[in-house]
Design a protein around this motif. Structure first.
Motif, PDB file in Angstrom:
ATOM      1  N   SER A 226      26.583   9.002   1.953  1.00 45.03           N
ATOM      2  CA  SER A 226      27.630   9.992   2.213  1.00 45.03           C
ATOM      3  C   SER A 226      28.295   9.787   3.566  1.00 45.03           C
ATOM      4  O   SER A 226      29.421  10.239   3.776  1.00 45.03           O
ATOM      5  CB  SER A 226      27.074  11.413   2.091  1.00 45.03           C
TER       6      SER A 226
ATOM      7  N   LYS B  35      29.704   7.311   4.544  1.00 43.79           N
ATOM      8  CA  LYS B  35      30.914   6.523   4.310  1.00 43.79           C
ATOM      9  C   LYS B  35      31.934   7.291   3.471  1.00 43.79           C
ATOM     10  O   LYS B  35      32.957   6.743   3.093  1.00 43.79           O
ATOM     11  CB  LYS B  35      30.563   5.215   3.624  1.00 43.79           C
ATOM     12  N   GLY B  36      31.639   8.550   3.163  1.00 44.53           N
ATOM     13  CA  GLY B  36      32.508   9.331   2.296  1.00 44.53           C
ATOM     14  C   GLY B  36      33.175  10.493   3.013  1.00 44.53           C
ATOM     15  O   GLY B  36      33.088  10.645   4.237  1.00 44.53           O
ATOM     16  N   ALA B  37      33.832  11.299   2.231  1.00 46.72           N
ATOM     17  CA  ALA B  37      34.517  12.495   2.740  1.00 46.72           C
ATOM     18  C   ALA B  37      34.549  13.531   1.626  1.00 46.72           C
ATOM     19  O   ALA B  37      34.387  13.204   0.449  1.00 46.72           O
ATOM     20  CB  ALA B  37      35.936  12.152   3.182  1.00 46.72           C
ATOM     21  N   ARG B  38      34.763  14.776   2.021  1.00 42.81           N
ATOM     22  CA  ARG B  38      34.966  15.870   1.075  1.00 42.81           C
ATOM     23  C   ARG B  38      36.295  16.533   1.409  1.00 42.81           C
ATOM     24  O   ARG B  38      36.656  16.652   2.585  1.00 42.81           O
ATOM     25  CB  ARG B  38      33.856  16.916   1.184  1.00 42.81           C
TER      26      ARG B  38
ATOM     27  N   VAL C   8      39.689  18.287   5.296  1.00 43.96           N
ATOM     28  CA  VAL C   8      38.849  17.120   5.039  1.00 43.96           C
ATOM     29  C   VAL C   8      37.626  17.181   5.944  1.00 43.96           C
ATOM     30  O   VAL C   8      37.742  17.423   7.145  1.00 43.96           O
ATOM     31  CB  VAL C   8      39.631  15.815   5.284  1.00 43.96           C
TER      32      VAL C   8
ATOM     33  N   ASP D 226      34.460  14.776   6.967  1.00 43.10           N
ATOM     34  CA  ASP D 226      33.887  13.442   6.878  1.00 43.10           C
ATOM     35  C   ASP D 226      32.369  13.529   6.759  1.00 43.10           C
ATOM     36  O   ASP D 226      31.743  14.432   7.308  1.00 43.10           O
ATOM     37  CB  ASP D 226      34.241  12.626   8.125  1.00 43.10           C
ATOM     38  N   GLY D 227      31.783  12.572   6.020  1.00 49.04           N
ATOM     39  CA  GLY D 227      30.338  12.486   5.911  1.00 49.04           C
ATOM     40  C   GLY D 227      29.758  12.029   7.232  1.00 49.04           C
ATOM     41  O   GLY D 227      30.501  11.682   8.148  1.00 49.04           O
TER      42      GLY D 227
END
Length: 140
Positions: free
Chosen positions: A49, A51-54, A64, A66-67
């Motif tokens: 996570s 390297k991800g985002a929500r 947004v 960020d993970g």
């Protein structure tokens, strides 16, 4: 019925610890069995996570985040999309799966909504649009 089969993340997978050669080989054999049985439609592992985002929604606003994300037990490390006859069949396949992580692991199985699940709200026009999109995806 289609089901989404989700491999839950662990502290190790969230830290970016890669699977061993043995686990990759075992998973490869399992995936072969799924494909030969006509069960597997798709399947992939996911990066941690970090390297991800929500994207959060509040009315018309979007924000947004960020993970990484804190609750490892709620995160997904990989997934399959399967076509099975029943939830029981999916459970039987998961019970045959190699342990996806060193130590305790969890795999969640959830049915995918089908058009008929939406009732009258899914009008003939919406069904036609859905079919056009599915046809376009198959062509791509």
């Amino acid at each position: 019925m289609r089901v989404m089969v989700m491999v839950k993340a662990t502290e190790q997978s969230e830290a970016g610890v890669m699977p061993s050669e043995q686990l990759l080989a075992d998973m490869g054999r399992f995936n072969e069995q799924l494909v030969k049985a006509g069960v597997m439609l798709a399947g992939e592992g996911l990066h941690p996570s970090a390297k991800g985002a929500r994207v959060r929604f509040s009315g018309k606003d979007r924000s947004v985040v960020d993970g990484p994300f804190a609750e490892t037990k709620e995160l997904v490390a990989g997934f399959w999309l399967w076509q099975v006859r029943s939830l029981d069949e999916a459970i039987e396949w998961v019970k045959r799966c190699p342990n996806p992580h060193e130590g305790p692991s969890e795999i969640e199985i959830r049915p995918v909504f089908e058009a008929d699940d939406f009732g009258e709200e899914f009008t003939p026009e919406l069904r036609e649009q859905e079919q056009r999109l599915r046809d376009q995806l198959e062509r791509n």
